[in-house]
Design a protein around this motif. Structure first.
Motif, PDB file in Angstrom:
ATOM      1  N   GLN A 117       0.773  -1.221  -0.120  1.00 21.33           N
ATOM      2  CA  GLN A 117      -0.030   0.025   0.051  1.00 21.33           C
ATOM      3  C   GLN A 117       0.760   1.270   0.192  1.00 21.33           C
ATOM      4  OE1 GLN A 117      -3.055  -0.286   3.097  1.00 21.33           O
ATOM      5  NE2 GLN A 117      -3.255   2.261   3.427  1.00 21.33           N
ATOM      6  N   ARG A 118       0.405   2.220  -0.733  1.00 18.60           N
ATOM      7  CA  ARG A 118       1.337   3.483  -0.956  1.00 18.60           C
ATOM      8  C   ARG A 118       1.426   4.270   0.532  1.00 18.60           C
ATOM      9  NH1 ARG A 118       4.247   6.149  -4.139  1.00 18.60           N
ATOM     10  NH2 ARG A 118       3.489   4.792  -6.063  1.00 18.60           N
ATOM     11  N   GLU A 119       0.084   4.409   1.050  1.00 15.89           N
ATOM     12  CA  GLU A 119       0.290   5.115   2.558  1.00 15.89           C
ATOM     13  C   GLU A 119       0.325   4.211   3.849  1.00 15.89           C
ATOM     14  OE1 GLU A 119      -2.489   4.317   0.332  1.00 15.89           O
ATOM     15  OE2 GLU A 119      -3.821   6.303   0.269  1.00 15.89           O
ATOM     16  N   ARG A 171      -5.931   2.438  -3.701  1.00 15.25           N
ATOM     17  CA  ARG A 171      -6.076   1.719  -2.789  1.00 15.25           C
ATOM     18  C   ARG A 171      -7.395   0.495  -3.166  1.00 15.25           C
ATOM     19  NH1 ARG A 171      -6.323   6.344  -0.340  1.00 15.25           N
ATOM     20  NH2 ARG A 171      -8.672   6.631  -0.490  1.00 15.25           N
ATOM     21  N   ASP A 198      -5.952  -1.455  -8.144  1.00 16.19           N
ATOM     22  CA  ASP A 198      -4.408  -0.797  -8.069  1.00 16.19           C
ATOM     23  C   ASP A 198      -3.394  -1.863  -7.447  1.00 16.19           C
ATOM     24  OD1 ASP A 198      -5.313   1.664  -8.903  1.00 16.19           O
ATOM     25  OD2 ASP A 198      -6.488   2.006  -6.797  1.00 16.19           O
ATOM     26  N   PHE A 199      -3.887  -2.664  -6.627  1.00 17.71           N
ATOM     27  CA  PHE A 199      -2.894  -3.837  -6.171  1.00 17.71           C
ATOM     28  C   PHE A 199      -2.587  -4.692  -7.152  1.00 17.71           C
ATOM     29  CE2 PHE A 199      -4.172  -1.848  -2.019  1.00 17.71           C
ATOM     30  CZ  PHE A 199      -2.995  -2.203  -1.223  1.00 17.71           C
ATOM     31  N   MET A 213      -0.292  -4.288   3.597  1.00 15.40           N
ATOM     32  CA  MET A 213      -1.258  -3.171   3.942  1.00 15.40           C
ATOM     33  C   MET A 213      -1.296  -2.681   5.320  1.00 15.40           C
ATOM     34  SD  MET A 213      -4.873  -5.287   3.149  1.00 15.40           S
ATOM     35  CE  MET A 213      -4.667  -7.010   3.422  1.00 15.40           C
ATOM     36  N   SER A 236      -4.125  -0.290   7.596  1.00 11.68           N
ATOM     37  CA  SER A 236      -5.645   0.252   7.657  1.00 11.68           C
ATOM     38  C   SER A 236      -6.296   0.274   8.899  1.00 11.68           C
ATOM     39  CB  SER A 236      -6.388  -0.514   6.640  1.00 11.68           C
ATOM     40  OG  SER A 236      -8.018   0.031   6.278  1.00 11.68           O
ATOM     41  N   SER A 279      -4.458   4.003   7.855  1.00  9.73           N
ATOM     42  CA  SER A 279      -3.421   4.349   7.380  1.00  9.73           C
ATOM     43  C   SER A 279      -2.675   5.335   8.521  1.00  9.73           C
ATOM     44  CB  SER A 279      -3.042   4.792   6.110  1.00  9.73           C
ATOM     45  OG  SER A 279      -3.882   5.694   5.826  1.00  9.73           O
ATOM     46  N   SER A 295      -6.597   6.622   5.898  1.00  9.84           N
ATOM     47  CA  SER A 295      -7.145   5.905   4.359  1.00  9.84           C
ATOM     48  C   SER A 295      -7.521   4.647   4.851  1.00  9.84           C
ATOM     49  CB  SER A 295      -6.162   5.946   3.524  1.00  9.84           C
ATOM     50  OG  SER A 295      -5.811   7.289   3.136  1.00  9.84           O
ATOM     51  N   VAL A 334      -8.425   0.680   3.429  1.00 15.29           N
ATOM     52  CA  VAL A 334      -8.398  -0.027   2.427  1.00 15.29           C
ATOM     53  C   VAL A 334      -9.603  -1.589   2.585  1.00 15.29           C
ATOM     54  CG1 VAL A 334      -6.036   0.040   1.672  1.00 15.29           C
ATOM     55  CG2 VAL A 334      -6.803  -1.888   3.353  1.00 15.29           C
ATOM     56  N   ILE A 392      -8.538  -7.228  -0.440  1.00 20.84           N
ATOM     57  CA  ILE A 392      -7.193  -7.193  -0.761  1.00 20.84           C
ATOM     58  C   ILE A 392      -7.021  -8.997  -0.276  1.00 20.84           C
ATOM     59  CG2 ILE A 392      -5.054  -6.288  -0.473  1.00 20.84           C
ATOM     60  CD1 ILE A 392      -6.915  -4.724  -2.165  1.00 20.84           C
TER      61      ILE A 392
END
Length: 389
Positions: free
Chosen positions: A98-100, A126, A130-131, A144, A146, A148, A153, A155, A160
């Motif tokens: 995850q980016r965040e 998210r 995207d993943f 991930m 969550s 975040s 944020s 997810v 996922i």
């Protein structure tokens, strides 16, 4: 009685407690020894092996809280994160992230993975798409967080986790911000759940610890590496953490209530341009949070308007403490750009939406009217100072 039928506060209080057989005390005794017998014993104990009486007892409590088969306690959250990830990765493997992410986790990935020959990709968003977009044939793990840190944020954990299973890879989640009180990712299909136990599990800003929970098979693999890396926790701290978890349910539910009220208040305040809290209907991930969380947590972030000097605002607070870390019974606040995410470049922070005016607010158990009054007096003081200039 079967402990699997216990409710939250009963698990917090009783599961994994050690019986004081000698004096019949009401609390678990502490066994601080670092030297145990090796002959005529059921198991050979040594603190670095994660198998002292206090370590094993606390592991049972954490496993019960996260509906896992097993758990391990570490010396810090980062020890839990790094050991768990490295236990399942080798040179040539690839990780989807995850980016965040917490700044420490992000820094560990970008600074250390390359020298281990481990490849990684951050999902551009998210969603499951995207993943999946950054998956590679050598992907072994999805990671991930969550909600975040610091923008809360969320997810879709179940989605996922299902993606990971369909690809035959492991799913890991940092569940620190939610705590086991508000979210149980294993019930949503996640393989391994990680905590910075320094935060809600400890809850009093006086313990540094980490934890990972999962199946017996997965925890045994983490344990094999953990013994070699040595990120264990002192039995004194283990005992304190077991003590602290007894009030976890009571503390977190009080923080949930306070945070939701304060998020609503701040969202209407003229000094605030934006509030990040998954419990607000206006939050873009509110529907997902409502589906997978039992409470929205005691963490929120907000962005002060540009006419409010952040440093002066922090200096003016009287009850809310400008301090690093989070999730204590006392309310704390910090600037992610100066602390938790300072290791990221300005560009990386901008990509995550973390401006210099964003403040992360860990809401404590104080009376919320006092917290609101503290916010208002700090804003008034800063504005008065600026008028004099």
């Amino acid at each position: 009685m079967k402990t699997e039928n216990f409710k939250l506060n009963t698990i917090c209080t009783h599961v994994g407690e050690l019986e004081d057989k000698q004096f019949k005390g009401a609390v678990s005794p502490i066994y601080p020894s670092t030297a145990y017998a090796f002959e005529h014993v059921d198991q050979k104990r040594y603190p670095r092996y994660f198998n002292t009486p206090n370590q094993q007892a606390l592991s049972k409590k954490l496993a019960a809280l996260e509906y896992a088969e097993s758990a391990l306690i570490f010396g810090s959250g980062m020890a839990a994160i790094s050991t768990t990830m490295l236990a399942f990765l080798k040179s040539g493997d690839h990780v989807v992230l995850q980016r965040e992410l917490y700044g420490g986790t992000h820094n560990f990935i970008v600074q250390e993975f390359e020298r281990f020959g481990i490849h990684y990709s951050f999902a551009p968003g998210r969603s499951v798409k995207d993943f999946e977009e950054v998956f590679k044939p050598n992907t072994k793990l999805i990671y991930m967080e969550s909600p975040s840190n610091p923008l809360l944020s969320v997810v879709d954990i179940q989605a996922i986790a299902s993606l990971a299973k369909s690809k035959g890879v492991l799913s890991l989640i940092d569940n620190t911000f939610a705590s086991p009180v508000n979210q149980n990712p294993i019930k949503l299909g996640v393989d391994l759940v990680i905590h910075s136990a320094t935060k809600y599990l400890g809850g009093h800003s006086d313990i540094l610890a980490g934890a990972v929970c999962g199946s017996n098979e997965h925890i045994e693999k983490v344990h094999s590496l953990a013994v070699n890396l040595g990120g264990t926790l002192s039995d004194y701290t283990v005992w304190l953490l077991e003590r602290s978890i007894k009030t976890l349910g009571v503390r977190v539910k009080a923080q949930n209530r306070n945070a939701k009220k304060l998020a609503k208040y701040l969202s209407k305040n003229q000094a605030v341009s934006k509030v990040y809290y998954p419990g607000l209907v206006s939050h873009p991930d509110h529907a997902i949070a409502k589906k997978q969380m039992k409470g929205y947590g005691g963490m929120l972030s907000f962005e002060l308007k540009e006419d409010i000097d952040v440093s002066k605002f922090l200096d003016a607070l009287q009850i809310i403490k400008p301090a690093m870390s989070l999730a204590g019974v006392e309310s704390t606040i910090l600037s992610p750009a100066q602390t938790s995410h300072s290791l990221l470049t300005a560009q990386e922070r901008e990509q995550q939406g973390i401006s210099d005016n964003v403040l992360r607010f860990s809401v404590g158990i104080e009376d919320r009217k006092d917290l609101i009054a503290d916010f208002e007096q700090a804003v008034a003081k800063v504005r008065a100072q600026q008028l004099k200039v």
